[in-house]
Design a protein around this motif. Sequence first.
Motif, PDB file in Angstrom:
ATOM      1  N   ASP A 288      44.866  49.173  43.196  1.00  0.00           N
ATOM      2  CA  ASP A 288      44.586  49.483  41.792  1.00  0.00           C
ATOM      3  C   ASP A 288      43.930  50.855  41.655  1.00  0.00           C
ATOM      4  O   ASP A 288      44.265  51.637  40.751  1.00  0.00           O
ATOM      5  N   VAL A 289      42.994  51.160  42.546  1.00  0.00           N
ATOM      6  CA  VAL A 289      42.336  52.462  42.496  1.00  0.00           C
ATOM      7  C   VAL A 289      43.314  53.571  42.873  1.00  0.00           C
ATOM      8  O   VAL A 289      43.339  54.638  42.243  1.00  0.00           O
TER       9      VAL A 289
ATOM     10  N   HIS B 299      40.270  61.662  38.217  1.00  0.00           N
ATOM     11  CA  HIS B 299      39.899  61.193  39.556  1.00  0.00           C
ATOM     12  C   HIS B 299      39.885  62.317  40.597  1.00  0.00           C
ATOM     13  O   HIS B 299      39.522  62.074  41.751  1.00  0.00           O
ATOM     14  N   THR B 300      40.280  63.503  40.204  1.00  0.00           N
ATOM     15  CA  THR B 300      40.316  64.617  41.153  1.00  0.00           C
ATOM     16  C   THR B 300      38.915  64.954  41.639  1.00  0.00           C
ATOM     17  O   THR B 300      37.969  65.058  40.855  1.00  0.00           O
TER      18      THR B 300
ATOM     19  N   ARG C 163      33.380  52.403  39.559  1.00  0.00           N
ATOM     20  CA  ARG C 163      33.485  53.762  39.008  1.00  0.00           C
ATOM     21  C   ARG C 163      34.919  54.119  38.657  1.00  0.00           C
ATOM     22  O   ARG C 163      35.184  54.762  37.636  1.00  0.00           O
ATOM     23  N   ALA C 164      35.858  53.710  39.490  1.00  0.00           N
ATOM     24  CA  ALA C 164      37.255  54.097  39.275  1.00  0.00           C
ATOM     25  C   ALA C 164      37.934  53.263  38.206  1.00  0.00           C
ATOM     26  O   ALA C 164      38.752  53.778  37.434  1.00  0.00           O
ATOM     27  N   LEU C 165      37.603  51.972  38.143  1.00  0.00           N
ATOM     28  CA  LEU C 165      38.350  51.053  37.285  1.00  0.00           C
ATOM     29  C   LEU C 165      37.543  50.471  36.140  1.00  0.00           C
ATOM     30  O   LEU C 165      38.105  49.835  35.244  1.00  0.00           O
ATOM     31  N   GLY C 166      36.221  50.642  36.193  1.00  0.00           N
ATOM     32  CA  GLY C 166      35.392  50.095  35.130  1.00  0.00           C
ATOM     33  C   GLY C 166      35.240  48.594  35.191  1.00  0.00           C
ATOM     34  O   GLY C 166      34.940  47.945  34.176  1.00  0.00           O
ATOM     35  N   ARG C 167      35.434  48.020  36.367  1.00  0.00           N
ATOM     36  CA  ARG C 167      35.262  46.573  36.553  1.00  0.00           C
ATOM     37  C   ARG C 167      34.702  46.322  37.941  1.00  0.00           C
ATOM     38  O   ARG C 167      34.821  47.167  38.837  1.00  0.00           O
TER      39      ARG C 167
END
Length: 282
Positions: free
Chosen positions: A166-167, A177-178, A255-259
């Motif tokens: 997912d990430v 995400h860079t 941080r990446a997915l908010g979950r």
Amino acid sequence: MTQITRDGKTILVLGGTGKTGRRVAERLKARGLPVRVGSRSGSPPFDWTDPGTWAPALDGAAAAYLAYQPDLAVPGAVDAIRGLTETALAGGTRRLVLLSGRGEEEARACEKVLADAGAEWTVLRCAWFAQNFSEGALTDPVREGEVVLPPGDVGEPFVDVDDIADVAFAALTEDGHTGELYELTGPRLLTFADAVAGIAEATGRDIRYASVAPDAFAAGLRAQGVPAEAVDLLTYLFTTLFDGRNAHLGDGVQRALGRPPADFRDFARRTAATGIWNGAEQ
């Protein structure tokens, strides 16, 4: 809608038949994005040991997921990542997402290659995969009722490979995400004994864990006919990475997915329901 989606350019997934790459490719295909699976059996073929295959596989790709085989800890990995990165940038593939490992100095050197090269890089620094118990060499020991490995009473925040995928999907297809280094772990620390006990509970079977000295572990692998290079790598990984250096949680999934990340308990229950861990007697 991101630039990659608008352009409709190919996304190359190296290791596209492996644990993480297969899932990344599936997510991209499900969204209708053009995907090229990078493997020796791919078209065109890709082989980490043959630099001549790199440029054809990267041709026309806007982004690439880099999963190095067999592991970033092996000699030559840094040079391979450097060469692949240079080839990618020269051909116009600027967005690179690297699958990395926690606690490996060699992996950190590979991460630095991407950061120094001027790529649009994202690093996924991952804990030990939960799916190593269900999609690899540990599957049969679980079925047979005993898992024997060197790690003792050391916590590891096992990460669900679906979270990694997912990430990776987000980093390949979305902006923002860079330059990010995501430490991907589960939400709690478990020893290997805890993990095996969780699998036993989920399956309703008697499955035991035993910690063994590294020399005995290596000898057991050799007796099974495992190639010497693989024995050395596995012994190195199990004796180096489980000395406590990785016994802490990362916040990369959040941080990446908010979950929050998936829990090992949920992985064990979901996987047990497939029957893959059923013993021979069942």
